[in-house]
Design a protein around this motif. Sequence first.
Motif, PDB file in Angstrom:
ATOM      1  N   UNK A  86      -9.107   2.607  14.825  1.00 31.06           N
ATOM      2  CA  UNK A  86      -7.902   2.860  15.425  1.00 31.06           C
ATOM      3  C   UNK A  86      -6.983   3.576  14.563  1.00 31.06           C
ATOM      4  N   UNK A  87      -6.674   5.071  14.543  1.00 32.00           N
ATOM      5  CA  UNK A  87      -5.975   5.633  13.395  1.00 32.00           C
ATOM      6  C   UNK A  87      -4.541   5.303  13.561  1.00 32.00           C
ATOM      7  N   UNK A  88      -3.991   4.614  14.437  1.00 32.46           N
ATOM      8  CA  UNK A  88      -2.538   4.509  14.757  1.00 32.46           C
ATOM      9  C   UNK A  88      -1.875   4.080  13.407  1.00 32.46           C
ATOM     10  N   UNK A  89      -2.287   2.855  12.832  1.00 31.63           N
ATOM     11  CA  UNK A  89      -1.699   2.306  11.667  1.00 31.63           C
ATOM     12  C   UNK A  89      -1.696   3.242  10.415  1.00 31.63           C
ATOM     13  N   UNK A  90      -3.023   3.958  10.069  1.00 34.43           N
ATOM     14  CA  UNK A  90      -2.983   4.838   9.181  1.00 34.43           C
ATOM     15  C   UNK A  90      -2.178   6.011   9.082  1.00 34.43           C
ATOM     16  N   UNK A  91      -2.063   6.461  10.438  1.00 29.55           N
ATOM     17  CA  UNK A  91      -1.070   7.700  10.676  1.00 29.55           C
ATOM     18  C   UNK A  91       0.417   7.374  10.348  1.00 29.55           C
ATOM     19  N   UNK A  92       0.859   6.220  10.782  1.00 31.66           N
ATOM     20  CA  UNK A  92       2.137   5.559  10.351  1.00 31.66           C
ATOM     21  C   UNK A  92       2.487   5.533   8.948  1.00 31.66           C
ATOM     22  N   UNK A  93       1.294   5.036   8.415  1.00 28.89           N
ATOM     23  CA  UNK A  93       1.439   5.171   6.882  1.00 28.89           C
ATOM     24  C   UNK A  93       1.554   6.288   6.234  1.00 28.89           C
ATOM     25  N   UNK A  94       0.669   7.141   6.621  1.00 26.14           N
ATOM     26  CA  UNK A  94       0.761   8.593   6.322  1.00 26.14           C
ATOM     27  C   UNK A  94       2.144   9.257   6.710  1.00 26.14           C
ATOM     28  N   UNK A  95       2.833   8.813   7.612  1.00 31.98           N
ATOM     29  CA  UNK A  95       4.098   9.486   7.954  1.00 31.98           C
ATOM     30  C   UNK A  95       5.146   8.899   6.971  1.00 31.98           C
ATOM     31  N   UNK A 118      -0.353  14.033   4.468  1.00 27.07           N
ATOM     32  CA  UNK A 118      -1.158  14.561   5.764  1.00 27.07           C
ATOM     33  C   UNK A 118      -2.366  13.974   5.714  1.00 27.07           C
ATOM     34  N   UNK A 119      -2.723  13.269   6.735  1.00 23.85           N
ATOM     35  CA  UNK A 119      -3.967  12.592   7.181  1.00 23.85           C
ATOM     36  C   UNK A 119      -5.057  13.394   7.177  1.00 23.85           C
ATOM     37  N   UNK A 169       0.675  -1.216   0.102  1.00 25.49           N
ATOM     38  CA  UNK A 169       0.061   0.088  -0.034  1.00 25.49           C
ATOM     39  C   UNK A 169       0.925   1.185  -0.082  1.00 25.49           C
ATOM     40  N   UNK A 170       1.887   1.112   0.884  1.00 29.99           N
ATOM     41  CA  UNK A 170       2.999   2.338   0.898  1.00 29.99           C
ATOM     42  C   UNK A 170       3.613   2.696  -0.435  1.00 29.99           C
ATOM     43  N   UNK A 171       3.892   1.322  -1.118  1.00 30.85           N
ATOM     44  CA  UNK A 171       4.493   1.598  -2.554  1.00 30.85           C
ATOM     45  C   UNK A 171       3.594   2.201  -3.480  1.00 30.85           C
ATOM     46  N   UNK A 172       2.147   1.923  -3.517  1.00 32.62           N
ATOM     47  CA  UNK A 172       1.057   2.407  -4.166  1.00 32.62           C
ATOM     48  C   UNK A 172       1.063   3.903  -4.219  1.00 32.62           C
ATOM     49  N   UNK A 173       0.880   4.333  -2.734  1.00 32.36           N
ATOM     50  CA  UNK A 173       0.529   5.712  -2.246  1.00 32.36           C
ATOM     51  C   UNK A 173       1.660   6.510  -3.143  1.00 32.36           C
ATOM     52  N   UNK A 174       3.007   6.211  -3.011  1.00 29.39           N
ATOM     53  CA  UNK A 174       4.027   6.714  -3.586  1.00 29.39           C
ATOM     54  C   UNK A 174       4.090   6.756  -5.026  1.00 29.39           C
ATOM     55  N   UNK A 175       3.714   5.692  -5.633  1.00 32.84           N
ATOM     56  CA  UNK A 175       3.733   5.631  -7.101  1.00 32.84           C
ATOM     57  C   UNK A 175       2.666   6.606  -7.662  1.00 32.84           C
ATOM     58  N   UNK A 176       1.612   6.439  -7.103  1.00 33.49           N
ATOM     59  CA  UNK A 176       0.165   7.073  -7.736  1.00 33.49           C
ATOM     60  C   UNK A 176       0.061   8.586  -7.137  1.00 33.49           C
TER      61      UNK A 176
END
Length: 306
Positions: free
Chosen positions: A254-263, A268-269, A235-242
């Motif tokens: 729980x926002x913890x996982x998505x907050x880490x992915x955003x970081x 910005x979340x 998912x992180x690769x997808x976000x960066x690629x697109x």
Amino acid sequence: MKRLTLKWLACAALSAPLLLQSSHAAEPIPVVASFSILADLVQVVGGERVKVQALVGPDADAHEFTPSPADAKAILGARLFVINGLNFEPWAQKLAKSAAYAGPTLVASQGVKPRSMPAEEAHGHDHGHSATDPHAWQDPTNVKLYVKNIAKSLSSLDPQGADSYQKNSEAYLKELDTLDAFAKEQLASLSPRQRQVITSHDAFGYFGARYQIRFLAPQGISTEGEPSAKEVAKLIRQIKQDKIRAVFVENMSNPKLLAQIAKDTGVTLGPKLYVDALSGPSEPASSYLKLMQHNVTQLVAGMKQN
């Protein structure tokens, strides 16, 4: 103690049906709904003739809900139990059975064409080759079926209120058409490339299919399972690629996982989206219509950054 005469008993027996009928007409019908969004729909259709209780309340997660004895007692006192179906709340029927509830149960999603997802996207929610996506209310045209089913069920339970349920449902169906038109209008300016969103779990499939948006999520259709490190890395690769900038947390997750992915991706979340539950009365999604309007507005603002 004063003796009850035969004459008094006879009078009481004759008057009892009238008293019961009068009392019944004055008292709202107790209805229990499995979660807050359904409770809102039942209240809209039922109006003053119903008193609705949601087992899973605002900002709470129906996927991870554990019923209590108080919930069993609530169902036992209900004249109608309303559930979503589509395997959204597998605990509901078990709870009704354990409570010895003998009244009708309405599966509000009856008639909806369910979406199926490959097992690898469902993250173990089902054990077969595919899983049914239960989040059908994310498409307002499906909610029109919910409303019709609710009106029909309440009319069967309370024929005297049938006209009221019909009027309430017809008025709300028009509001759902207005909501659908609003969503289409708001989303019309987005290009195909912009129409990508990251959310906490895969709950927007029906919304995405209706409005041509691609939703990606680290979790599957249920919040119960945890995504693997491999899935998160993908998912992180997808976000960066697109270059996806529309990343949102959900009110009941729980926002913890998505907050880490955003970081990790430098994104910005975005604000909270409301998915499987309404908000409290002071928040922006205290009804289904408000929930959808809020989500559309926030999603459009987020996707414009893509």
